[in-house]
Design a protein around this motif. Structure first.
Motif, short mmCIF file in Angstrom:
data_model
loop_
_atom_site.label_atom_id
_atom_site.label_comp_id
_atom_site.label_asym_id
_atom_site.label_seq_id
_atom_site.Cartn_x
_atom_site.Cartn_y
_atom_site.Cartn_z
N GLY A 86 11.30 -11.01 3.84
CA GLY A 86 12.04 -12.34 4.09
C GLY A 86 11.45 -13.12 5.06
O GLY A 86 11.92 -13.97 5.48
N ARG A 87 10.20 -12.84 5.46
CA ARG A 87 9.41 -13.49 6.41
C ARG A 87 7.84 -13.27 6.03
O ARG A 87 7.60 -12.50 5.38
CB ARG A 87 9.66 -13.04 7.92
N GLY A 88 6.95 -14.06 6.78
CA GLY A 88 5.75 -14.01 6.69
C GLY A 88 5.25 -12.53 7.27
O GLY A 88 5.74 -11.86 8.20
N LEU A 89 4.33 -11.92 6.48
CA LEU A 89 3.74 -10.76 6.94
C LEU A 89 2.11 -10.85 6.98
O LEU A 89 1.47 -11.69 6.42
CB LEU A 89 3.87 -9.70 5.90
N THR A 90 1.64 -10.15 8.04
CA THR A 90 -0.08 -10.25 8.35
C THR A 90 -0.41 -9.33 7.35
O THR A 90 0.20 -8.74 6.62
CB THR A 90 -0.29 -9.67 9.70
N GLY A 91 -1.98 -9.41 7.15
CA GLY A 91 -2.43 -8.73 6.04
C GLY A 91 -2.38 -7.32 6.14
O GLY A 91 -2.25 -6.40 5.41
N GLU A 92 -2.53 -6.91 7.56
CA GLU A 92 -2.20 -5.39 8.18
C GLU A 92 -1.03 -4.88 7.65
O GLU A 92 -0.91 -4.00 7.23
CB GLU A 92 -2.64 -5.40 9.59
N ARG A 93 0.15 -5.75 8.05
CA ARG A 93 1.32 -4.94 7.67
C ARG A 93 1.87 -5.25 6.07
O ARG A 93 2.19 -4.00 5.69
CB ARG A 93 2.29 -6.04 8.30
N LEU A 94 1.27 -5.93 5.44
CA LEU A 94 1.58 -6.13 3.97
C LEU A 94 0.94 -4.84 3.50
O LEU A 94 1.18 -4.18 2.47
CB LEU A 94 0.80 -7.36 3.52
N ALA A 95 -0.55 -4.55 3.88
CA ALA A 95 -1.26 -3.40 3.32
C ALA A 95 -0.42 -1.98 3.77
O ALA A 95 -0.35 -1.26 2.73
CB ALA A 95 -2.59 -3.43 3.82
N LEU A 96 0.06 -1.95 4.88
CA LEU A 96 0.92 -0.81 5.02
C LEU A 96 2.06 -0.76 4.05
O LEU A 96 2.56 0.32 3.71
CB LEU A 96 1.29 -0.76 6.73
N GLU A 97 2.81 -1.95 3.83
CA GLU A 97 3.93 -1.90 3.10
C GLU A 97 3.58 -1.54 1.60
O GLU A 97 4.43 -1.09 0.65
CB GLU A 97 4.67 -3.28 3.01
N LEU A 98 2.29 -1.86 1.23
CA LEU A 98 1.84 -1.70 -0.23
C LEU A 98 1.30 -0.23 -0.43
O LEU A 98 1.41 0.24 -1.67
CB LEU A 98 0.88 -2.84 -0.84
N SER A 99 0.60 0.42 0.57
CA SER A 99 0.08 1.75 0.27
C SER A 99 -0.06 2.49 1.22
O SER A 99 -0.12 2.17 2.57
CB SER A 99 -1.30 1.30 -0.29
N GLU A 100 0.23 3.93 1.23
CA GLU A 100 -0.03 4.82 2.34
C GLU A 100 -1.52 5.04 2.63
O GLU A 100 -1.84 5.77 3.49
CB GLU A 100 0.60 6.21 1.98
N ARG A 101 -2.35 4.66 1.52
CA ARG A 101 -3.73 4.88 2.00
C ARG A 101 -4.30 3.53 2.33
O ARG A 101 -3.58 2.34 2.34
CB ARG A 101 -4.48 5.05 0.54
N GLU A 102 -5.46 3.70 2.99
CA GLU A 102 -5.97 2.57 3.85
C GLU A 102 -6.64 1.29 2.50
O GLU A 102 -7.07 1.71 1.69
CB GLU A 102 -7.28 2.76 4.43
N VAL A 103 -5.88 0.16 2.75
CA VAL A 103 -6.26 -0.80 1.85
C VAL A 103 -7.47 -2.05 2.73
O VAL A 103 -6.88 -2.62 3.75
CB VAL A 103 -5.19 -1.73 1.37
N PRO A 104 -8.61 -1.76 2.07
CA PRO A 104 -9.62 -2.51 2.81
C PRO A 104 -9.17 -4.19 2.96
O PRO A 104 -8.83 -4.91 1.87
CB PRO A 104 -10.90 -2.47 1.94
N PRO A 105 -9.40 -4.92 4.00
CA PRO A 105 -8.87 -6.31 4.09
C PRO A 105 -9.52 -7.10 2.83
O PRO A 105 -8.74 -8.00 2.34
CB PRO A 105 -9.60 -6.63 5.43
N SER A 106 -10.50 -6.97 2.67
CA SER A 106 -11.42 -7.64 1.58
C SER A 106 -10.79 -7.44 0.07
O SER A 106 -10.39 -8.34 -0.59
CB SER A 106 -12.94 -7.29 1.40
N THR A 107 -10.08 -6.10 -0.06
CA THR A 107 -9.56 -6.03 -1.25
C THR A 107 -8.17 -6.69 -1.29
O THR A 107 -7.89 -7.26 -2.37
CB THR A 107 -9.18 -4.32 -1.55
N LEU A 108 -7.38 -6.69 -0.27
CA LEU A 108 -6.06 -7.31 -0.16
C LEU A 108 -6.40 -8.75 -0.40
O LEU A 108 -5.64 -9.57 -1.08
CB LEU A 108 -5.33 -6.94 1.08
#
Length: 477
Positions: free
Chosen positions: A292-314
Motif C-alpha cells: 500500500g505504499r512505495g518500497l525500496t528495491g532492497e525491501r521489495l527483494a526481501l518480500e519476494l524471496s528469502e534468498r538474496e536477489v541481486p539488485p540488477s536482477t530486480l
C-alpha cells in the motif's frame, strides 16, 4: 547453483542458533559465543548477522550485557489502562487472543502486544509461565525496547522493522537466557507506520519456525482487519462523496482490479484492459498491493524471496513489468502502484471483518497465489486462510462447513469435519461419514515419530497446511 557458488556457500560459517535446529547444541554454542563477546567485545564467528548487529548496537549504547538489569516500568496500572483503551491495537485484542492466546495457555508460554516504543500493553497466557516472566519484568507496562532491555524479539523488531526470532543466549541481557521469543511488527495500512508488535515468549516450543510463522500470521491478520475497517469507512463516505471527474467525465482516480485468489497468474484489469501476469510479475504486483505504499528495491527483494536477489536482477524484472503495465501504473524510486488497486483478497478481508462469512466463502476461489514462495505472499495467504477457516467454524453453518471440507484446502481439516458432524441430523449417513472422517484425521495427527528424547515435542502441522504443500508440489512437478 554452479560449482563455484556451491563451494562458496559450503565455506560460509553456519549461523549459530538457527530456529528449528538441534536445541541443546545450539544453546551451548550460543552461550560460548555470548561469553566470548562479553570478555573480548569481538564478534565470534557464526553468530547470526541480525543478532550480531543488535549486540553491537547494545554495546555502542553502553549497556552492560551481563549485569542482568531489568527493563523499567513505564507507567502505573491506571495510566496504562487509560493508554490501552485508546491504542489502535485495542480493538484487535480479541483476535490476538483467538489466534495466539489458546496456544499460549496450552503450551506453557505467553503472548504479548506492545506499542511502537516497546512498552508491553497486554501480556497473557499460561499462568505459571507468566509468573516466571514476572521475574525478568516481562509484564504489562514494562519497556522492552532494545535500548532498555537489550536484544529481544519485541525490541529488535522495532529496531529493524521486520519479524525477528531470538533464542536463549542470543538475548543481550543474561537474565533472559532461559527464554526464547518470536515477534512481528503490526503496521498501519496505507502509511506503513509501525503501530506495535505482537510477541510469543517461552521455552523450546518458541525456538521453532512455527512460532515465528504464528506471530507473522497474527500481525498480517491484524493489518487485514485494520485495512478492512478503513475500506469499510471509505465505502460509507463514497456513498455521499462523488469521485472527481476529468473534462471528459471520466474518474481521475480510475481504480485497477487485481484478481489473485486461487490462481498462480494474477489478472490485473485497468482502463478496459486485462493483463494476465506471469508468476513472478504476479508476486511483485501482489506484494506492492499489500504494501500500500512505495518500497525500496532492497525491501521489495526481501518480500519476494528469502534468498538474496541481486539488485540488477530486480531492476531488470521491474523494467519488464513496467513495459507490460506502462509507466502510468508502475512507479520507481520507490517501486509502487500509481493507481488505487482493488484486490479480491482485500475484499475478502473486508467481508470477514464485517462478519459476512457466506459472501467471503463465495468469493474465496482458493489460496492467494498458491505456488508462490514469496514471504509476503505466504504470510498473507496463511492469514487469510486462518481468518476464513475460523469464521466458517465459528458460524456453525452446516452449508458453509460442507463447502469448506469439500474444497481441496479443507479436505483434511479434522476440526471442520467434526464441526460438520455436530451440525448434521443425528443418525443420518452424512453425519456418520463426517464423524468417521474426523476420527481418521485425528488419528493421523496424533501419530508421532518414535525414539525421540523425553520431553521433546513435535510441532503439530495443521492438516490443511499439509494439503496445501502437497497440492503445490504436484503443481510444480
Amino acid at each position: 547453483m554452479d560449482a563455484p557458488a556451491e563451494a562458496s556457500a559450503a565455506m560460509r560459517p553456519v549461523p549459530i542458533g538457527v530456529p528449528g535446529g538441534d536445541r541443546r547444541t545450539a544453546d551451548r554454542e550460543l552461550r560460548r559465543a555470548y561469553e566470548r563477546f562479553l570478555t573480548s567485545r569481538r564478534m565470534p564467528p557464526g553468530v547470526r548477522r541480525m543478532v550480531a548487529d543488535s549486540w553491537q548496537r547494545c554495546a555502542a549504547s553502553g549497556m552492560l550485557p551481563g549485569n542482568g538489569r531489568l527493563p523499567p516500568l513505564r507507567m502505573t496500572s491506571q495510566a496504562l489502562s487509560e493508554y490501552r483503551r485508546t491504542h489502535p491495537l485495542a480493538p484487535l485484542l480479541p483476535m490476538f487472543r483467538d489466534l495466539l492466546g489458546a496456544g499460549a495457555a496450552d503450551d506453557g508460554h505467553v503472548f504479548a502486544i506492545g506499542d511502537a516504543d516497546g512498552t508491553l500493553l497486554w501480556v497473557e497466557g499460561d499462568k505459571q509461565a507468566m509468573r516466571r516472566a514476572e521475574r525478568m519484568r516481562f509484564v504489562e507496562g514494562a519497556v522492552w525496547s532494545e535500548a532498555q532491555a537489550g536484544t529481544n524479539a519485541p525490541g529488535t523488531v522495532l529496531a529493524v522493522g521486520q519479524p525477528v526470532q531470538i533464542l536463549s543466549a542470543e538475548h543481550y541481557n543474561c537474565a533472559v537466557h532461559a527464554w526464547s521469543c518470536a515477534a512481528a511488527p503490526v503496521r498501519e495500512p496505507g502509511t506503513g507506520r509501525v503501530l506495535g508488535v505482537v510477541d510469543l515468549t517461552g521455552g523450546a516450543t518458541i525456538a521453532t519456525p512455527p512460532a515465528l510463522a504464528a506471530v507473522r500470521a497474527a500481525a498480517l491478520a491484524a493489518e487485514a482487519q485494520l485495512a478492512g475497517r478503513i475500506i469499510a469507512a471509505t465505502r460509507l463516505t463514497a456513498v455521499t462523496t462523488p469521485l472527481p471527474l476529468s473534462a471528459a467525465g471520466v474518474s481521475t482516480t480510475a481504480m485497477a482490479k487485481l484478481t489473485a485468489l486461487g490462481r498462480d497468474s494474477a489478472l490485473l484489469e485497468t482502463t478496459g484492459r486485462v493483463h494476465r501476469l506471469s508468476r513472478r510479475h504476479s508476486e511483485i504486483v501482489v506484494v506492492l498491493a499489500l504494501a500500500g505504499r512505495g518500497l525500496t528495491g532492497e525491501r521489495l527483494a526481501l518480500e519476494l524471496s528469502e534468498r538474496e536477489v541481486p539488485p540488477s536482477t530486480l531492476r531488470a524484472e521491474m523494467t519488464r513489468l513496467r513495459a507490460v503495465l506502462g509507466p502510468d501504473l508502475l512507479g520507481s524510486r520507490p517501486y509502487e502502484l500509481l493507481r488505487p488497486v482493488r484486490t479480491d483478497f482485500g475484499d475478502l478481508s473486508v467481508l470477514l471483518a464485517e462478519g459476512r462469512v457466506r459472501e467471503a466463502m463465495a468469493l474465496y476461489e482458493g489460496p492467494l497465489l498458491p505456488c508462490s514462495d514469496a514471504p509476503a505472499v505466504v504470510e498473507r495467504r496463511r492469514a487469510l486462510e486462518q481468518q476464513l477457516r475460523g469464521a466458517v467454524l465459528g458460524s456453525a453453518d452446516a452449508g458453509l462447513l460442507r463447502r469448506w471440507v469439500d474444497a481441496a484446502w479443507g479436505a483434511d481439516d479434522g476440526p471442520a469435519w467434526l464441526a460438520l458432524a455436530h451440525r448434521l441430523p443425528g443418525g443420518s449417513p452424512q453425519r456418520a461419514a463426517a464423524a468417521a472422517r474426523a476420527r481418521a484425521l485425528d488419528g493421523e495427527s496424533a501419530a508421532a515419530p518414535r525414539g525421540l528424547p523425553a520431553g521433546v515435542r513435535v510441532p503439530v502441522v495443521p492438516p490443511q497446511v499439509r494439503t496445501y504443500a502437497a497440492l503445490m508440489q504436484r503443481r510444480r512437478s
